[in-house]
Design a protein around this motif. Structure first.
Motif, PDB file in Angstrom:
ATOM      1  N   ILE A 203       0.867  -1.179   0.000  1.00  0.00           N
ATOM      2  CA  ILE A 203       0.000   0.000   0.000  1.00  0.00           C
ATOM      3  C   ILE A 203       0.901   1.224   0.000  1.00  0.00           C
ATOM      4  N   TRP A 204       0.676   2.089  -0.947  1.00  0.00           N
ATOM      5  CA  TRP A 204       1.510   3.279  -1.142  1.00  0.00           C
ATOM      6  C   TRP A 204       0.800   4.492  -0.557  1.00  0.00           C
ATOM      7  N   ILE A 205       1.384   5.087   0.484  1.00  0.00           N
ATOM      8  CA  ILE A 205       0.866   6.345   1.009  1.00  0.00           C
ATOM      9  C   ILE A 205       1.572   7.466   0.254  1.00  0.00           C
ATOM     10  N   LYS A 206       0.836   8.093  -0.622  1.00  0.00           N
ATOM     11  CA  LYS A 206       1.423   8.986  -1.619  1.00  0.00           C
ATOM     12  C   LYS A 206       1.120  10.441  -1.283  1.00  0.00           C
ATOM     13  N   GLY A 207       2.180  11.179  -0.948  1.00  0.00           N
ATOM     14  CA  GLY A 207       2.048  12.600  -0.669  1.00  0.00           C
ATOM     15  C   GLY A 207       3.007  13.394  -1.529  1.00  0.00           C
ATOM     16  N   ALA A 208       3.393  14.575  -1.059  1.00  0.00           N
ATOM     17  CA  ALA A 208       4.354  15.405  -1.788  1.00  0.00           C
ATOM     18  C   ALA A 208       5.708  14.714  -1.779  1.00  0.00           C
ATOM     19  N   GLY A 209       6.225  14.383  -2.964  1.00  0.00           N
ATOM     20  CA  GLY A 209       7.471  13.638  -3.064  1.00  0.00           C
ATOM     21  C   GLY A 209       8.677  14.531  -3.266  1.00  0.00           C
ATOM     22  N   TRP A 210       9.836  13.884  -3.430  1.00  0.00           N
ATOM     23  CA  TRP A 210      11.085  14.609  -3.669  1.00  0.00           C
ATOM     24  C   TRP A 210      11.036  15.342  -5.007  1.00  0.00           C
ATOM     25  N   ASP A 211      10.437  14.703  -6.008  1.00  0.00           N
ATOM     26  CA  ASP A 211      10.283  15.329  -7.321  1.00  0.00           C
ATOM     27  C   ASP A 211       9.031  14.748  -7.971  1.00  0.00           C
ATOM     28  N   ASP A 212       8.865  14.997  -9.269  1.00  0.00           N
ATOM     29  CA  ASP A 212       7.660  14.542  -9.963  1.00  0.00           C
ATOM     30  C   ASP A 212       7.825  13.180 -10.627  1.00  0.00           C
ATOM     31  N   GLU A 214       7.558  10.204  -9.646  1.00  0.00           N
ATOM     32  CA  GLU A 214       6.592   9.163  -9.310  1.00  0.00           C
ATOM     33  C   GLU A 214       5.150   9.648  -9.447  1.00  0.00           C
ATOM     34  N   ALA A 215       4.976  10.885  -9.897  1.00  0.00           N
ATOM     35  CA  ALA A 215       3.635  11.476  -9.930  1.00  0.00           C
ATOM     36  C   ALA A 215       2.677  10.689 -10.815  1.00  0.00           C
ATOM     37  N   ALA A 216       3.174  10.207 -11.949  1.00  0.00           N
ATOM     38  CA  ALA A 216       2.302   9.513 -12.897  1.00  0.00           C
ATOM     39  C   ALA A 216       2.317   7.994 -12.722  1.00  0.00           C
ATOM     40  N   VAL A 217       3.049   7.509 -11.722  1.00  0.00           N
ATOM     41  CA  VAL A 217       3.134   6.060 -11.512  1.00  0.00           C
ATOM     42  C   VAL A 217       1.795   5.529 -11.018  1.00  0.00           C
ATOM     43  N   HIS A 218       1.340   4.444 -11.635  1.00  0.00           N
ATOM     44  CA  HIS A 218       0.076   3.830 -11.229  1.00  0.00           C
ATOM     45  C   HIS A 218       0.336   2.704 -10.233  1.00  0.00           C
ATOM     46  N   HIS A 219      -0.511   2.627  -9.236  1.00  0.00           N
ATOM     47  CA  HIS A 219      -0.472   1.522  -8.284  1.00  0.00           C
ATOM     48  C   HIS A 219      -1.903   1.256  -7.854  1.00  0.00           C
ATOM     49  N   ASP A 220      -2.241  -0.010  -7.648  1.00  0.00           N
ATOM     50  CA  ASP A 220      -3.647  -0.324  -7.399  1.00  0.00           C
ATOM     51  C   ASP A 220      -4.107  -0.009  -5.981  1.00  0.00           C
ATOM     52  N   LYS A 221      -3.154   0.262  -5.082  1.00  0.00           N
ATOM     53  CA  LYS A 221      -3.540   0.608  -3.713  1.00  0.00           C
ATOM     54  C   LYS A 221      -2.763   1.847  -3.278  1.00  0.00           C
ATOM     55  N   ILE A 222      -3.349   3.008  -3.539  1.00  0.00           N
ATOM     56  CA  ILE A 222      -2.761   4.292  -3.160  1.00  0.00           C
ATOM     57  C   ILE A 222      -3.676   4.962  -2.147  1.00  0.00           C
ATOM     58  N   ILE A 223      -3.078   5.461  -1.065  1.00  0.00           N
ATOM     59  CA  ILE A 223      -3.827   6.255  -0.098  1.00  0.00           C
ATOM     60  C   ILE A 223      -3.119   7.591   0.079  1.00  0.00           C
ATOM     61  N   THR A 224      -3.828   8.561   0.613  1.00  0.00           N
ATOM     62  CA  THR A 224      -3.252   9.884   0.845  1.00  0.00           C
ATOM     63  C   THR A 224      -3.242  10.256   2.322  1.00  0.00           C
ATOM     64  N   ASP A 225      -3.741   9.350   3.149  1.00  0.00           N
ATOM     65  CA  ASP A 225      -3.763   9.578   4.595  1.00  0.00           C
ATOM     66  C   ASP A 225      -3.655   8.220   5.276  1.00  0.00           C
TER      67      ASP A 225
END
Length: 233
Positions: A203-212, A214-225
């Protein structure tokens, strides 16, 4: 069937998915440090590399002390490059930034505890982290020790992410098969990919990253919190 969890620590539990460079940069801005973000990023990388090869951090150092040391290294770099002056790099400014970062981490950790309470009642949990040799002191200070009976720290075991071997140690600590383990982390390259290569669910908790990158990387389980984990697990 899920039988155990592996958590990353930095930027997963202590900043809810936001890369720590972004957290520190925000504190630089709050403190009014007169530099560009590009110069800050150079200093951040310099400090990370210095901490990786020098024993600046002691095992007993909590997160506040870690941040004080880290910001001092960044400031020394910026001073040496002529980007900042001595008036810009006083101990008072360092303490202001370090304290702000510590409070940011403390708030994120406190918010995460409700989710950790729920999940630790359902599953055994292991922490796997790239850290500086003081993760136990950090966990003790933030009252997180009880959630993670086993901690796999890069500075202790001699293996760093994205090497899958460090996650294999976590799976072995759980005494489970990889397909029975879910890995939760904030970095696709350092957490998600190596864990998946072992056969773990992720499960990828995806927030503001080091750069862009990974911005367009798709993953089937992404959360933001981190609280969203309660719904998925």
């Amino acid at each position: 069937m899920i039988k155990g969890l592996i958590f990353d620590y930095g930027a997963t539990i202590d900043s809810n998915g936001t890369h720590w460079a972004e957290v520190i940069w925000n504190q630089y801005q709050t403190a009014g440090v007169p530099i560009s973000k590009a110069n800050f990023r150079d200093a951040y990388v310099y400090a990370e590399r210095a901490l990786a090869v020098n024993p600046y951090i002691k095992p007993e150092d909590n997160f506040l002390r870690l941040m004080q040391v880290k910001i001092r290294i960044e400031f020394d770099y910026l001073l040496g490059e002529g980007i900042l002056s001595k008036n810009d790099t006083t101990d008072s400014v360092i303490d202001t930034i370090a304290t702000g970062c510590y409070e940011d981490a403390r708030k994120s950790v406190e918010a995460a505890k409700a989710t950790l309470d729920v999940l630790s009642a359902r599953y055994p949990m292991v922490l796997v982290s790239n850290f500086y040799g003081n993760i136990q002191a950090v966990l003790d200070d933030f009252k997180l020790t009880s959630y993670f009976p086993v901690v796999i720290e890069s500075a202790v075991v001699g293996v760093r992410k994205p090497d899958p071997a460090i996650f294999r140690l976590g799976v072995e600590a759980l005494a489970l098969q990889p397909e029975e383990v879910v890995v939760i982390g904030d970095s696709y390259r350092k957490d998600i990919q190596p864990a998946q290569s072992l056969g773990c669910d992720t499960i990828w908790i995806k927030g503001a990253g080091w750069d862009d990158s990974e911005a367009a990387v798709h993953h089937d389980k992404i959360i933001t919190d981190i609280a969203q984990l309660q719904e998925l697990l």
